[in-house]
Design a protein around this motif. Structure first.
Motif, PDB file in Angstrom:
ATOM      1  N   UNK A 150       7.367  -3.817  -4.349  1.00  0.00           N
ATOM      2  CA  UNK A 150       6.247  -2.866  -4.299  1.00  0.00           C
ATOM      3  C   UNK A 150       4.919  -3.575  -4.525  1.00  0.00           C
ATOM      4  N   UNK A 151       4.911  -4.497  -5.490  1.00  0.00           N
ATOM      5  CA  UNK A 151       3.684  -5.236  -5.808  1.00  0.00           C
ATOM      6  C   UNK A 151       3.232  -6.112  -4.644  1.00  0.00           C
ATOM      7  N   UNK A 152       4.201  -6.760  -3.983  1.00  0.00           N
ATOM      8  CA  UNK A 152       3.860  -7.623  -2.844  1.00  0.00           C
ATOM      9  C   UNK A 152       3.265  -6.786  -1.711  1.00  0.00           C
ATOM     10  N   UNK A 153       3.904  -5.637  -1.424  1.00  0.00           N
ATOM     11  CA  UNK A 153       3.389  -4.755  -0.371  1.00  0.00           C
ATOM     12  C   UNK A 153       1.968  -4.291  -0.705  1.00  0.00           C
ATOM     13  N   UNK A 154       1.799  -3.885  -1.958  1.00  0.00           N
ATOM     14  CA  UNK A 154       0.501  -3.372  -2.405  1.00  0.00           C
ATOM     15  C   UNK A 154      -0.559  -4.465  -2.323  1.00  0.00           C
ATOM     16  N   UNK A 155      -0.183  -5.670  -2.768  1.00  0.00           N
ATOM     17  CA  UNK A 155      -1.138  -6.786  -2.756  1.00  0.00           C
ATOM     18  C   UNK A 155      -1.529  -7.161  -1.321  1.00  0.00           C
ATOM     19  N   UNK A 156      -0.519  -7.191  -0.441  1.00  0.00           N
ATOM     20  CA  UNK A 156      -0.808  -7.521   0.958  1.00  0.00           C
ATOM     21  C   UNK A 156      -1.764  -6.484   1.551  1.00  0.00           C
ATOM     22  N   UNK A 157      -1.507  -5.213   1.244  1.00  0.00           N
ATOM     23  CA  UNK A 157      -2.364  -4.145   1.745  1.00  0.00           C
ATOM     24  C   UNK A 157      -3.776  -4.239   1.198  1.00  0.00           C
ATOM     25  N   UNK A 158      -3.888  -4.515  -0.099  1.00  0.00           N
ATOM     26  CA  UNK A 158      -5.217  -4.641  -0.724  1.00  0.00           C
ATOM     27  C   UNK A 158      -5.972  -5.815  -0.110  1.00  0.00           C
TER      28      UNK A 158
ATOM     29  N   UNK B 186     -10.240  -2.102  -6.527  1.00  0.00           N
ATOM     30  CA  UNK B 186      -8.865  -2.420  -6.118  1.00  0.00           C
ATOM     31  C   UNK B 186      -8.274  -3.601  -6.885  1.00  0.00           C
ATOM     32  N   UNK B 187      -9.112  -4.578  -7.240  1.00  0.00           N
ATOM     33  CA  UNK B 187      -8.598  -5.761  -7.943  1.00  0.00           C
ATOM     34  C   UNK B 187      -8.140  -5.386  -9.353  1.00  0.00           C
ATOM     35  N   UNK B 188      -8.989  -4.641 -10.067  1.00  0.00           N
ATOM     36  CA  UNK B 188      -8.614  -4.174 -11.406  1.00  0.00           C
ATOM     37  C   UNK B 188      -7.344  -3.323 -11.323  1.00  0.00           C
ATOM     38  N   UNK B 189      -7.313  -2.463 -10.321  1.00  0.00           N
ATOM     39  CA  UNK B 189      -6.147  -1.598 -10.133  1.00  0.00           C
ATOM     40  C   UNK B 189      -4.886  -2.438  -9.990  1.00  0.00           C
ATOM     41  N   UNK B 190      -4.946  -3.494  -9.161  1.00  0.00           N
ATOM     42  CA  UNK B 190      -3.757  -4.307  -8.928  1.00  0.00           C
ATOM     43  C   UNK B 190      -3.337  -5.064 -10.195  1.00  0.00           C
ATOM     44  N   UNK B 191      -4.315  -5.550 -10.949  1.00  0.00           N
ATOM     45  CA  UNK B 191      -3.985  -6.276 -12.184  1.00  0.00           C
ATOM     46  C   UNK B 191      -3.205  -5.358 -13.135  1.00  0.00           C
ATOM     47  N   UNK B 192      -3.703  -4.134 -13.345  1.00  0.00           N
ATOM     48  CA  UNK B 192      -3.003  -3.209 -14.241  1.00  0.00           C
ATOM     49  C   UNK B 192      -1.675  -2.740 -13.634  1.00  0.00           C
TER      50      UNK B 192
END
Lengths: 72, 559
Positions: free
Chosen positions: B154-162, B117-123
């Motif tokens: 979208x990134x903030x939502x995704x990061x919060x979820x991750x 998930x971390x690699x996914x979020x970085x990309x």
């Protein structure tokens, strides 16, 4: 409708009718029963395309505005 | 091959090339721009289908490079899109766009091969930065800013979820899940923002047409399809995706039917077609997931081709509005054929790639007995024939010519369009390669007589309606209201209103302000004179006042 439009429509309807006849002689592999009946795709296509046009036209009457947006 | 390349990531090649590109000049720059996507595609196929190198970092078990069948399908699609896009846009003078496009394509590959998930979020974030720069490089700052803000959301939502998922499970591993906690809903929402789902779908048609003639080709390929891949990885079989995808498909159809601008029409169409993929992910069976992946691949190919044709028209005529175009088939036959092949593929005409992938989606719906979604998507698929295979060619390519063609498409542009045309038709005629990519579709009856006849009946029925209801489909200059009215139009209407209120209160406020200024001036004068006098106070007086103040302070403290 223009004369050319009428001629094109007539030709298309003729081809559609011909293909429906051909469809009667083909073995179908239906998923839900009705989709295996001869000519199903023709009438379903006519109805769904007509609904799409009418719904889009209606939505356009409600939501379409003349002129382009400021930075479009 | 693998031993030679080791665990080298296709993402790394593209991102490093993108960063290096501005430092190079002339032919060397163009050579790198063309070579990097080819090298990336080679790496996609060189990587073994297994988890790659694992890294333990700050207590997190990261797998930055993991290849499986799904990453190979998407990696291939992204790779082909990057090669075709680079060939098409090699004559583009903007180095910023070229560099950003390579970084953008690299980020998409990074998402395809991310194993945690971390690699996914970085990309995921690099993808947003790269795509924003592609839009900005064409000088559309405001549109680029709107695009960036949506993707920040979208990134903030995704990061919060991750973050919530990692803290709950204690692991960064990617695995299939249901949206059954707030954290997972946040994650799903963040992914859906990138997929172009309602209610924020408007960003696609707002941003993509603002890119240059070549930049839009890259934009049409990566962001939304990368989101589909992440949905396949994290939320296969999520029931909410069924109605979310259906809503996207309906939205895309209605807005594309109403649209006058070719590139906006194609952008709405992206949302609609991604809706088909999202529904398939919602079904979640192995066949449905394979069908979603293949439809993403086919969609990347034909939408890139359509965006190329639209970009070619824009570059040659300076125009993309259907009301201002017409008769281009005679003067731009190569572009016209590209537009027709791309449109026919989207319309799922037999012997094109779109026919194979859409057939697989409908087979998956039938296998799952999803009757409602099968009939609904079949109706929407017929409707999409109207705008892409009939309205678009009719008003842009045929009839009376209204725009002059200033420049012809370059040889590299023609080569890119020709290559994609050939690939789309080859995949449609010989689906064996697609079947080898996704063996789940092997049993699906696609090139059978009844299925081909079924599709032809649909296409001709749609053509009959197009001619019969022609008057209702005629394009018109205008814009269709969307949710983005809230942030594009509302502030323009609120600001004059607030200015009116301000003007109403201005006179009394000004009077009060001038009185206050006079008061301050008087006080200031007196204060300055006291300050001047302060220098003349006698030392004994100062000491007496200081002692008195200190005594008062001590007294208060003692009490």
């Amino acid at each position: 409708m223009t004369v050319t439009g009428r001629k094109i429509l007539f030709a298309l309807v003729a081809v559609l009718a011909l293909l429906v006849v051909v469809d009667s002689f083909v073995t179908h592999h239906p998923s839900f029963g009705i989709d295996g009946t001869p000519g199903f795709a023709a009438w379903f296509g006519l109805v769904s395309a007509a609904i799409a046009v009418v719904v889009a036209y209606g939505w356009g009457l409600l939501m379409r505005r003349p002129g382009e947006r400021a930075d479009d | 091959m693998t031993e030679t390349f080791g665990p080298l990531s296709p993402a790394l090649i593209l991102i490093l090339s993108g960063l290096l590109l501005p430092l190079l000049r002339g032919p060397l720059r163009n050579a790198l721009f063309l070579f990097a996507p080819v090298a990336a595609l080679v790496l996609v196929w060189a990587l073994p289908l297994e988890p790659g190198l694992a890294i333990d970092w700050l207590g997190l078990h990261l797998v930055p490079l993991a290849s499986d069948n799904m990453s190979r399908i998407f990696g291939t699609a992204f790779g082909i899109a990057a090669i075709a896009g680079a060939l098409y846009g090699v004559s583009q003078p903007s180095v910023t766009e070229k560099a950003a496009a390579l970084v953008y394509a690299g980020a998409a590959q990074g998402i395809a091969f991310a194993g945690d998930l971390v690699t996914l979020f970085v990309f995921w974030e690099i993808l947003a930065i790269g795509s924003t720069l592609v839009i900005w490089s064409n000088g559309n700052t405001r549109a680029g800013l709107r695009y960036a803000l949506i993707h920040v959301l979208g990134g903030v939502l995704f990061f919060a979820g991750i973050s919530a998922e990692i803290s709950a499970s204690g692991s960064v591993a990617m695995h299939a899940m249901r949206a059954d906690t707030i954290g997972r809903w946040l994650m799903l929402s963040g992914i859906l923002v990138n997929a172009g789902a309602l209610p924020l779908s408007a960003w696609v048609a707002d941003a993509y047409p603002k890119a240059s003639w070549s930049g839009a080709v890259f934009l049409s390929a990566f962001t939304t399809k990368a989101a589909v891949l992440v949905l396949i990885r994290l939320f296969p079989g999520e029931p909410a995706l069924l109605w979310i995808g259906l809503a996207m498909a309906i939205y895309g159809l209605i807005y594309a039917l109403l649209e006058n601008d070719i590139r906006k029409l194609l952008s709405y169409s992206i949302v609609g077609q991604v809706g088909f993929m999202v529904v398939a992910v919602g079904i979640g069976s192995p066949l449905a997931l394979a069908a979603a992946a293949l439809h993403a691949l086919a969609h990347i190919l034909y939408k890139s081709l359509l965006m190329m044709a639209a970009g070619s028209i824009l570059r040659s005529t300076g125009e993309t509005r259907l009301t201002e175009l017409g008769g281009l088939f005679r003067v731009m036959p190569f572009t016209a054929v590209a537009m027709l092949v791309g449109g026919f593929s989207l319309a799922a005409m037999p012997l094109t790639a779109g026919f194979i992938s859409k057939s697989a989606i409908f087979a998956a719906l039938a296998e799952d007995q999803a009757r409602f979604y099968w009939f609904a998507l079949m109706a929407i698929s017929t409707g999409s024939v109207l705008y892409i295979a009939l309205k678009l060619p009719w008003f842009a390519l045929f009839g009376q010519r209204r725009s002059d063609v200033a420049v012809e498409p370059t040889g590299s542009m023609k080569a890119a369009m020709g290559g994609l045309c050939a690939l789309i038709v080859a995949l449609g005629c010989f689906p064996a390669w697609l079947e080898s990519l996704a063996p789940e579709i092997v049993g699906v009856p696609i090139l059978t007589v009844d299925h081909i006849l079924f599709q032809w009946l649909m296409l001709i029925a749609a053509s009959c309606i197009f001619i019969g209801l022609f008057a209702l489909l005629r394009p018109s200059v205008g814009s269709t209201l969307d949710v983005d009215w809230l942030w594009r139009e509302l502030p323009r209407q609120v600001i004059p209103f607030s200015n009116g209120i301000r003007d109403r209160f201005r006179k009394p406020a000004d009077r009060g302000l001038s009185q206050a200024k006079q008061g301050i001036a008087l006080f200031s004068q007196a204060f300055q004179s006291r300050l001047r006098m302060a220098g003349n106070w006698r030392t004994g007086e100062v000491a007496a006042w200081a002692t008195a103040l200190l005594a008062i302070y001590v007294l208060i403290a003692a009490l």
